[in-house]
Design a protein around this motif. Structure first.
Motif, PDB file in Angstrom:
ATOM      1  N   HIS A   1      -6.342  -0.659  -4.908  1.00 39.48           N
ATOM      2  CA  HIS A   1      -5.495  -0.040  -4.191  1.00 39.48           C
ATOM      3  C   HIS A   1      -4.157  -0.626  -4.197  1.00 39.48           C
ATOM      4  CE1 HIS A   1      -3.387   0.199  -0.289  1.00 39.48           C
ATOM      5  NE2 HIS A   1      -4.163   1.377   0.075  1.00 39.48           N
ATOM      6  N   TYR A   2      -3.212   0.120  -4.198  1.00 41.54           N
ATOM      7  CA  TYR A   2      -1.734  -0.146  -4.563  1.00 41.54           C
ATOM      8  C   TYR A   2      -0.887   0.467  -3.402  1.00 41.54           C
ATOM      9  CZ  TYR A   2       2.215  -1.706  -7.302  1.00 41.54           C
ATOM     10  OH  TYR A   2       3.413  -2.308  -7.572  1.00 41.54           O
ATOM     11  N   ALA A   3      -0.232  -0.249  -2.429  1.00 38.14           N
ATOM     12  CA  ALA A   3       0.350   0.289  -1.298  1.00 38.14           C
ATOM     13  C   ALA A   3       1.376   1.021  -1.399  1.00 38.14           C
ATOM     14  CB  ALA A   3       0.411  -1.061  -0.193  1.00 38.14           C
ATOM     15  N   ALA A   4       1.750   2.113  -0.697  1.00 42.57           N
ATOM     16  CA  ALA A   4       2.771   2.942  -0.872  1.00 42.57           C
ATOM     17  C   ALA A   4       4.101   2.131  -0.748  1.00 42.57           C
ATOM     18  CB  ALA A   4       2.804   4.148   0.188  1.00 42.57           C
TER      19      ALA A   4
ATOM     20  N   SER B   1      -2.611   2.555   4.071  1.00 40.30           N
ATOM     21  CA  SER B   1      -1.661   1.462   4.537  1.00 40.30           C
ATOM     22  C   SER B   1      -1.155   1.765   5.684  1.00 40.30           C
ATOM     23  CB  SER B   1      -0.907   1.017   3.269  1.00 40.30           C
ATOM     24  OG  SER B   1      -0.107   2.131   3.221  1.00 40.30           O
TER      25      SER B   1
ATOM     26  N   ASP C   1      -0.715   1.787 -12.879  1.00 41.46           N
ATOM     27  CA  ASP C   1       0.629   1.291 -11.847  1.00 41.46           C
ATOM     28  C   ASP C   1       1.626   0.974 -12.600  1.00 41.46           C
ATOM     29  OD1 ASP C   1      -1.264  -1.040 -12.600  1.00 41.46           O
ATOM     30  OD2 ASP C   1       0.454  -2.080 -11.544  1.00 41.46           O
TER      31      ASP C   1
ATOM     32  N   SER D   1       0.316   7.692   2.104  1.00 39.67           N
ATOM     33  CA  SER D   1      -0.399   6.329   2.538  1.00 39.67           C
ATOM     34  C   SER D   1      -1.616   6.309   3.406  1.00 39.67           C
ATOM     35  CB  SER D   1       0.762   5.596   3.107  1.00 39.67           C
ATOM     36  OG  SER D   1       1.462   6.146   4.201  1.00 39.67           O
TER      37      SER D   1
ATOM     38  N   GLU E   1      -2.291   6.654  -2.478  1.00 42.29           N
ATOM     39  CA  GLU E   1      -3.178   5.593  -2.505  1.00 42.29           C
ATOM     40  C   GLU E   1      -4.424   5.960  -2.609  1.00 42.29           C
ATOM     41  OE1 GLU E   1      -0.656   2.916   0.766  1.00 42.29           O
ATOM     42  OE2 GLU E   1      -2.359   3.650   1.333  1.00 42.29           O
TER      43      GLU E   1
END
Length: 333
Positions: free
Chosen positions: A207-210, A256, A171, A253, A192
């Motif tokens: 997980h890394y949100a849009a 999310s 990230d 995404s 994601e």
């Protein structure tokens, strides 16, 4: 028969993702286990190019206009350009695309483009060679970047990067990937992590949100992100123009913010299973009836009947740890 496929929720199916193999020369953690899915092969279980072309023709005759060739890694299957040559003349097929890790793309890009591949998406999760090698469990970033350059050189357009953003893994490269995309004239799409199969589920703690990605991109470029309304952008990504430039970025995404209400696609696996949703078990076997001698008209009816079973949506948010029935590499992404 009708020249359109409409599912129970009034969505027109115009796009088929066709996996030509579930083998891959990389082992990205979110996609497949380190040993692979079928390390022993089972090549006889794969649909032949003739069988794939016949199913694709049935879809095109029913109104599908876009086909994307996927894997696994599609370029580990020999002479993929021969399949492209078979389907390129189909009346109504407007777009043939390729999803690849680009390891073999420098070698194959010209033959594929001449055969009829219009565009390609390239999976690239890091611009740091050692990190790239670790994420892919053996990948060679130099070969991938040469493949990118070759695709651009031969005229594939657009070329897009797909970066799966993983918290604590890559990230910190979001901004660098935007800059590289601008430099190359390539659209970058940030994806994601998704809980597809045991491999995908195991990665959900990264997980890394849009929306967080978009916020960082906007701060980095110092400009507004203008939502794209191009018809060519129809699909799962939310796409944006970077104000004051020709550059574009996108986010997918699936967890999310799902995009199921606009889903226009189905997936055909290399073993002839028609998967109706990336996040549901609903599927129909096409290989068995095909090999038992089904007629073209019966094949089309089988597809129509299958689309009538397409579910309304996936439930990644609600059942994030329960979707373990198959690996992402088997579904073609």
């Amino acid at each position: 028969m009708s020249k359109s496929l409409i599912d129970p929720f009034e969505r027109r199916i115009e796009y088929v993702r066709v996996s030509v193999t579930d083998l891959c020369n990389y082992r990205c953690g979110y996609c497949m286990p380190e040993q692979g899915v079928h390390p022993e092969g089972h090549h006889a279980e794969y649909l032949s190019y003739e069988e794939l072309a016949r199913i694709i023709k049935a879809f095109v005759d029913l109104g599908v206009s876009k086909v994307r060739l996927t894997g696994g890694e599609p370029l580990v299957r020999k002479r993929l350009y021969e399949l492209v040559e078979m389907i390129k003349p189909l009346e109504g097929l407007e777009d043939i695309a390729l999803s690849t890790n680009a390891h073999h793309l420098e070698r194959e890009a010209e033959k594929l483009h001449l055969a009829g591949v219009d565009r390609c998406n390239i999976s690239i999760d890091s611009l740091r060679p050692q990190r790239f090698n670790k994420i892919t469990r053996g990948g060679d970033l130099e070969k991938v970047l040469k493949g990118v350059d070759k695709a651009l050189e031969v005229g594939m357009k657009p070329v897009k990067f797909n970066m799966v953003v993983m918290k604590g893994t890559n990230d910190d490269e979001i901004e660098a990937m935007v800059d590289y995309g601008i430099e190359k004239g390539v659209e970058v799409r940030f994806i994601e992590t998704m809980p597809i199969g045991p491999a995908g589920v195991s990665m959900m703690d990264q997980h890394y949100a849009a929306d967080k990605i978009l916020k960082r991109v906007k701060a980095h470029v110092g400009a507004d992100l203008i939502p794209s309304t191009d018809r060519s952008d129809a699909g799962p990504a939310r796409n944006f123009h970077i104000a004051g430039t020709n550059a574009r970025i996108g986010v997918i995404s699936a967890v999310s913010q799902h995009f199921c209400e606009s889903c226009n696609r189905v997936r055909l696996t290399a073993r002839g299973v028609l998967a109706l949703c990336l996040g549901q078990e609903d599927s129909v076997d096409l290989r068995t009836p095909l090999r038992e001698g089904i007629s073209d008209q019966e094949l089309q009816q089988l597809i129509i009947n299958a689309i009538a079973k397409k579910p309304e949506r996936h439930f990644f948010n609600e059942n994030v740890h329960n979707i373990e029935f198959r690996q992402m590499v088997q579904l073609g992404g």
